[in-house]
Motif scaffolding. Structure first.
Motif, short mmCIF file in Angstrom:
data_model
loop_
_atom_site.label_atom_id
_atom_site.label_comp_id
_atom_site.label_asym_id
_atom_site.label_seq_id
_atom_site.Cartn_x
_atom_site.Cartn_y
_atom_site.Cartn_z
N VAL A 1 -6.24 -13.46 -11.33
CA VAL A 1 -6.58 -11.98 -11.91
C VAL A 1 -5.59 -10.88 -11.09
O VAL A 1 -5.18 -10.09 -11.78
CB VAL A 1 -8.01 -11.74 -11.56
N PRO A 2 -5.56 -11.12 -10.00
CA PRO A 2 -4.57 -10.03 -9.12
C PRO A 2 -3.14 -10.03 -9.46
O PRO A 2 -2.60 -9.14 -10.01
CB PRO A 2 -4.68 -10.37 -7.69
N ALA A 3 -2.66 -11.45 -9.91
CA ALA A 3 -1.22 -11.60 -10.41
C ALA A 3 -1.01 -11.03 -11.87
O ALA A 3 -0.20 -10.51 -12.27
CB ALA A 3 -0.81 -12.92 -10.22
N ALA A 4 -2.05 -11.16 -12.54
CA ALA A 4 -2.11 -10.80 -14.07
C ALA A 4 -2.12 -9.38 -14.20
O ALA A 4 -1.41 -8.70 -15.11
CB ALA A 4 -3.25 -11.88 -14.72
N THR A 5 -3.01 -8.86 -13.11
CA THR A 5 -3.08 -7.37 -13.38
C THR A 5 -1.73 -6.60 -12.94
O THR A 5 -1.28 -5.90 -13.30
CB THR A 5 -4.37 -6.82 -12.47
N GLN A 6 -1.03 -7.35 -11.65
CA GLN A 6 0.29 -6.73 -11.47
C GLN A 6 1.37 -6.86 -12.59
O GLN A 6 1.95 -6.11 -13.05
CB GLN A 6 0.61 -7.61 -10.20
N ALA A 7 1.23 -8.02 -13.22
CA ALA A 7 2.03 -8.20 -14.49
C ALA A 7 1.82 -7.01 -15.61
O ALA A 7 2.77 -6.73 -16.12
CB ALA A 7 1.79 -9.70 -15.13
N LEU A 8 0.43 -6.94 -15.82
CA LEU A 8 0.03 -5.99 -16.81
C LEU A 8 0.65 -4.38 -16.11
O LEU A 8 1.09 -3.84 -17.09
CB LEU A 8 -1.32 -5.77 -16.71
N TRP B 1 -2.16 7.86 -8.13
CA TRP B 1 -1.88 7.20 -7.01
C TRP B 1 -2.89 7.38 -5.85
O TRP B 1 -2.97 8.80 -5.48
CB TRP B 1 -0.39 7.31 -6.48
N PRO B 2 -3.37 6.43 -5.06
CA PRO B 2 -4.24 6.92 -4.00
C PRO B 2 -3.63 7.85 -2.80
O PRO B 2 -4.28 8.67 -2.28
CB PRO B 2 -4.45 5.74 -3.22
N ALA B 3 -2.40 7.98 -2.99
CA ALA B 3 -1.54 8.72 -1.82
C ALA B 3 -1.87 10.15 -2.08
O ALA B 3 -1.71 11.21 -1.26
CB ALA B 3 -0.16 8.50 -1.99
N ASP B 4 -1.96 10.59 -3.50
CA ASP B 4 -2.75 11.92 -3.93
C ASP B 4 -3.91 12.14 -3.57
O ASP B 4 -4.21 13.35 -3.63
CB ASP B 4 -2.35 12.15 -5.37
N LYS C 1 1.26 -2.47 -7.38
CA LYS C 1 2.55 -1.86 -7.14
C LYS C 1 2.88 -1.30 -8.41
O LYS C 1 3.08 -1.80 -9.48
CB LYS C 1 3.72 -2.42 -6.45
N PHE C 2 2.92 0.05 -8.51
CA PHE C 2 3.30 0.85 -9.76
C PHE C 2 4.09 2.00 -9.58
O PHE C 2 4.03 2.75 -8.88
CB PHE C 2 1.99 1.34 -10.40
N PHE C 3 5.47 1.87 -10.14
CA PHE C 3 6.64 2.62 -9.90
C PHE C 3 7.12 2.70 -8.54
O PHE C 3 7.15 3.72 -7.76
CB PHE C 3 6.59 3.94 -10.23
N GLY C 4 6.85 1.46 -7.57
CA GLY C 4 7.14 1.48 -6.33
C GLY C 4 5.93 1.92 -5.40
O GLY C 4 6.31 1.81 -4.16
N GLU C 5 4.81 2.16 -5.84
CA GLU C 5 3.64 2.62 -4.94
C GLU C 5 2.57 2.17 -5.13
O GLU C 5 2.29 1.50 -6.28
CB GLU C 5 3.71 4.39 -5.15
N LYS C 6 1.55 1.97 -4.15
CA LYS C 6 0.38 1.18 -4.15
C LYS C 6 -0.51 2.04 -5.13
O LYS C 6 -0.53 3.28 -5.06
CB LYS C 6 -0.32 1.23 -2.81
N ASP D 1 -5.10 1.28 -17.08
CA ASP D 1 -3.84 1.85 -16.12
C ASP D 1 -4.40 2.83 -15.10
O ASP D 1 -3.65 3.33 -14.39
CB ASP D 1 -2.94 2.69 -17.05
N ARG D 2 -5.79 3.01 -14.92
CA ARG D 2 -6.29 3.88 -13.67
C ARG D 2 -7.48 3.38 -13.19
O ARG D 2 -8.62 3.30 -13.98
CB ARG D 2 -6.45 5.31 -14.09
N ASP D 3 -7.62 3.15 -11.92
CA ASP D 3 -8.96 2.75 -11.30
C ASP D 3 -9.16 3.28 -9.76
O ASP D 3 -8.21 2.84 -9.09
CB ASP D 3 -9.35 1.36 -11.70
N LEU D 4 -9.83 4.45 -9.64
CA LEU D 4 -9.77 4.82 -8.22
C LEU D 4 -11.25 4.40 -7.56
O LEU D 4 -11.80 5.17 -6.95
CB LEU D 4 -9.54 6.35 -8.14
N THR D 5 -11.54 3.24 -7.91
CA THR D 5 -12.76 2.94 -7.38
C THR D 5 -12.63 1.54 -6.66
O THR D 5 -11.52 1.11 -6.47
CB THR D 5 -13.98 2.34 -8.65
#
Length: 305
Positions: A260-267, A289-292, A209-214, A198-202
């Motif tokens: 893979v992108p769609a499966a990761t979004q489903a995850l 979130w990258p916004a932080d 989209k996670f809780f409405g945010e990138k 659930d976290r990858d800042l690389t």
């Protein structure tokens, strides 16, 4: 991290293991909870970031409700560490039996292994994933996971040996393809691989989209499933008053790299549902979130992407 910080970190974890093993379980839990309350009152960077993360999960919470949720989340995080430090001395068969009495969705894992291509189980930083691992190791006779190369080396070895003592096969994350080769081999042997997802800042993270945010999620779980035909099974973990609840969700179908992108979004969507239902047990005290990210960090990430 400086050499001094590394030594202090290693000392702190070593002290935690000794303290938790020395104190009676009930009293130790109280001590760790008080420590969590003190951390909230101190309002350091980790607590402030946890509050900011939870504000996305529960956007309807007013400031008083958000403060209370943050306090409960820190107590949950302290409970995770207390249990982690105590696990080596706990009866693992007893722990596994307690999980087995309440876990749901085991049929999804059974069906995946019956197909013969292995299972990739992905879970967020919620509840106590080591407890889930104790059950999984008992149920399957073992499984494989990866571990970040913590510094100093003594700290990495302590955590690796701790998890190996619970029945996990630990593959060190070394920055090359060696860990991936081991995971692929295990899946082709029709075994289970378990990854925190659930976290990858690389720059290699998958945008979601996670809780409405990138945000960015690790692509490893879906890529492994697409490469091997293994079932991608999301898992949720949270605490109950006197134990743990584990949910193994139905598999996410991913049969090609293009999926893979769609499966990761489903995850991400499944993780969000479990986290929204049990927000206090999501132990995300880092920037998520990258916004932080600071402007310089953000620019560097975008440029690399």
């Amino acid at each position: 991290m400086s050499k001094l910080s590394e030594r202090l970190s290693a000392f702190g974890y070593a002290a935690g293991w000794k303290l938790a093993g020395w104190l009676p379980a009930g009293f130790g839990g109280t001590v760790f909870s008080l420590g969590a309350d003190l951390a909230v009152r101190h309002d350091g960077g980790g607590v402030r970031q946890l509050r900011a993360n939870l504000a996305r999960v529960v956007p309807q919470a007013d400031p008083v409700e958000l403060d209370e949720l943050t306090r409960r989340a820190m107590r949950s995080y302290a409970r995770y560490w207390h249990e982690t430090f105590r696990l080596p001395s706990m009866d693992h068969k007893e722990v596994s039996a307690k999980v087995a009495a309440s876990i749901t969705g085991v049929e999804n894992l059974d069906a995946a292994l019956a197909e013969g291509n292995g299972a990739v189980m992905a879970l967020p930083h919620s509840g106590n994933w080591d407890i889930a691992g104790v059950w999984l190791a008992d149920y399957l006779g073992g499984f494989t996971t990866v571990a970040e190369r913590l510094k100093p080396e003594s700290l990495y070895r302590r955590f690796a040996e701790y998890r190996e003592s619970l029945g996990f096969e630990i593959v060190p994350l070394t920055g090359d393809s060696s860990a991936m080769r081991v995971l692929l081999k295990r899946l082709r042997e029709n075994k289970a691989v378990c990854l925190v997802g659930d976290r990858d800042l690389t720059t290699s993270g998958i945008p979601v989209k996670f809780f409405g945010e990138k945000a960015r999620f690790p692509g490893g779980p879906a890529r492994l499933a697409a490469t091997t035909g293994a079932a991608l099974i999301p898992a949720g973990c949270w605490f109950t008053e006197d134990g743990w609840q584990i949910r193994l969700h139905p598999r996410i179908r991913v049969t090609a790299r293009a999926e893979v992108p769609a499966a990761t979004q489903a995850l991400a969507d499944i993780f969000a549902g479990d986290i929204a239902a049990h927000p206090a047990d999501w132990h995300m005290v880092q920037k998520f979130w990258p916004a932080d990210l600071e402007a310089a960090e953000q620019a560097s990430l975008e440029e690399a992407s």
